[in-house]
Motif scaffolding. Sequence first.
Motif, PDB file in Angstrom:
ATOM      1  N   ARG A  80       2.438   5.115  -8.502  1.00  0.00           N
ATOM      2  CA  ARG A  80       1.091   5.369  -8.964  1.00  0.00           C
ATOM      3  C   ARG A  80       0.070   4.684  -8.060  1.00  0.00           C
ATOM      4  NH1 ARG A  80       0.237   6.794 -14.204  1.00  0.00           N
ATOM      5  NH2 ARG A  80      -1.879   7.076 -13.434  1.00  0.00           N
ATOM      6  N   HIS A  81       0.445   3.565  -7.540  1.00  0.00           N
ATOM      7  CA  HIS A  81      -0.424   2.827  -6.613  1.00  0.00           C
ATOM      8  C   HIS A  81       0.420   2.411  -5.418  1.00  0.00           C
ATOM      9  CE1 HIS A  81      -3.692   2.453  -9.571  1.00  0.00           C
ATOM     10  NE2 HIS A  81      -2.718   2.321 -10.435  1.00  0.00           N
ATOM     11  N   LEU A  82      -0.159   2.536  -4.233  1.00  0.00           N
ATOM     12  CA  LEU A  82       0.557   2.204  -3.006  1.00  0.00           C
ATOM     13  C   LEU A  82      -0.403   1.514  -2.057  1.00  0.00           C
ATOM     14  CD1 LEU A  82       3.184   2.478  -1.361  1.00  0.00           C
ATOM     15  CD2 LEU A  82       2.355   4.690  -0.575  1.00  0.00           C
ATOM     16  N   VAL A  83      -0.027   0.352  -1.595  1.00  0.00           N
ATOM     17  CA  VAL A  83      -0.850  -0.386  -0.639  1.00  0.00           C
ATOM     18  C   VAL A  83      -0.103  -0.468   0.681  1.00  0.00           C
ATOM     19  CG1 VAL A  83      -2.026  -2.558  -0.122  1.00  0.00           C
ATOM     20  CG2 VAL A  83      -1.917  -1.734  -2.481  1.00  0.00           C
ATOM     21  N   ARG A  84      -0.762  -0.101   1.753  1.00  0.00           N
ATOM     22  CA  ARG A  84      -0.169  -0.153   3.075  1.00  0.00           C
ATOM     23  C   ARG A  84      -1.158  -0.770   4.051  1.00  0.00           C
ATOM     24  NH1 ARG A  84       3.904   0.068   1.156  1.00  0.00           N
ATOM     25  NH2 ARG A  84       5.542   1.638   1.197  1.00  0.00           N
ATOM     26  N   ARG A  85      -0.606  -1.395   5.090  1.00  0.00           N
ATOM     27  CA  ARG A  85      -1.432  -1.894   6.179  1.00  0.00           C
ATOM     28  C   ARG A  85      -1.561  -0.810   7.233  1.00  0.00           C
ATOM     29  NH1 ARG A  85      -2.547  -7.019   5.438  1.00  0.00           N
ATOM     30  NH2 ARG A  85      -1.169  -8.299   4.136  1.00  0.00           N
ATOM     31  N   LEU A 132      -3.607   5.590  -2.909  1.00  0.00           N
ATOM     32  CA  LEU A 132      -3.207   4.920  -1.665  1.00  0.00           C
ATOM     33  C   LEU A 132      -4.363   4.068  -1.165  1.00  0.00           C
ATOM     34  CD1 LEU A 132      -1.350   4.487   0.815  1.00  0.00           C
ATOM     35  CD2 LEU A 132      -2.399   6.525   1.808  1.00  0.00           C
ATOM     36  N   THR A 133      -4.084   2.816  -0.932  1.00  0.00           N
ATOM     37  CA  THR A 133      -5.064   1.907  -0.343  1.00  0.00           C
ATOM     38  C   THR A 133      -4.513   1.402   0.981  1.00  0.00           C
ATOM     39  OG1 THR A 133      -5.811   1.191  -2.519  1.00  0.00           O
ATOM     40  CG2 THR A 133      -6.384  -0.220  -0.651  1.00  0.00           C
ATOM     41  N   VAL A 134      -5.290   1.589   2.026  1.00  0.00           N
ATOM     42  CA  VAL A 134      -4.881   1.112   3.353  1.00  0.00           C
ATOM     43  C   VAL A 134      -5.740  -0.091   3.718  1.00  0.00           C
ATOM     44  CG1 VAL A 134      -4.604   1.705   5.786  1.00  0.00           C
ATOM     45  CG2 VAL A 134      -4.195   3.435   4.019  1.00  0.00           C
TER      46      VAL A 134
END
Lengths: 114, 113
Positions: free
Chosen positions: B9-14, B110-112
């Motif tokens: 549901r939520h994904l954080v990536r650099r 998605l949060t980058v």
Amino acid sequence: AQSVSQHNHHVILSEAASLELGCNYSYGGTVNLFWYVQYPGQHLQLLLKYFSGDPLVKGIKGFEAEFIKSKFSFNLRKPSVQWSDTAEYFCAVNEGTSYDKVIFGPGTSLSVIP
Amino acid sequence: NAGVMQNPRHLVRRRGQEARLRCSPMKGHSHVYWYRQLPEEGLKFMVYLQKENIIDESGMPKERFSAEFPKEGPSILRIQQVVRGDSAAYFCASSISHGDTQYFGPGTRLTVL
């Protein structure tokens, strides 16, 4: 290119007020029309749809919409809103040649004040 | 009857990492669609797939993005070398047949960084 416009970005109403959200689309051929609703923190849900037949369509929770072909419009109405109707409302269309993609309007944010 | 499922549901990536978003259609649905919702915008169509086939990818960016819907398992939307501009909510929808009503999943945000 096909597009969908919604008349209001943000609407604020008191409970029991009547609601009408405007929607216009640009495609001139056969279309399927939809209204989706997104309640805070939830996913998109289908409110109602028009494929053919009676241009006045009734959906869930007391909503209805009228397809007026000559005006390229599909306005959403509800005679008396409730606080629980606070949500984002999206008008959408897919056109008769492909039916592949649904084109969404930018959305109207409805806030109902108790 | 479970609806369309999406995970995570939520994904954080650099920046520079890969993002994989999964979508399981409703039972009996073999048509899957991916949409992207950027902040303050409506949903934009990306790609339409049937089992093992990409039918329409006209809304998909030409680079870094790919999608698949294998014979077994969920549909995957893959974003390679993510950039900050990829931050958005990605929604999957499914339908029972071509042109039928599309039912949406809860989305993956998605949060980058």
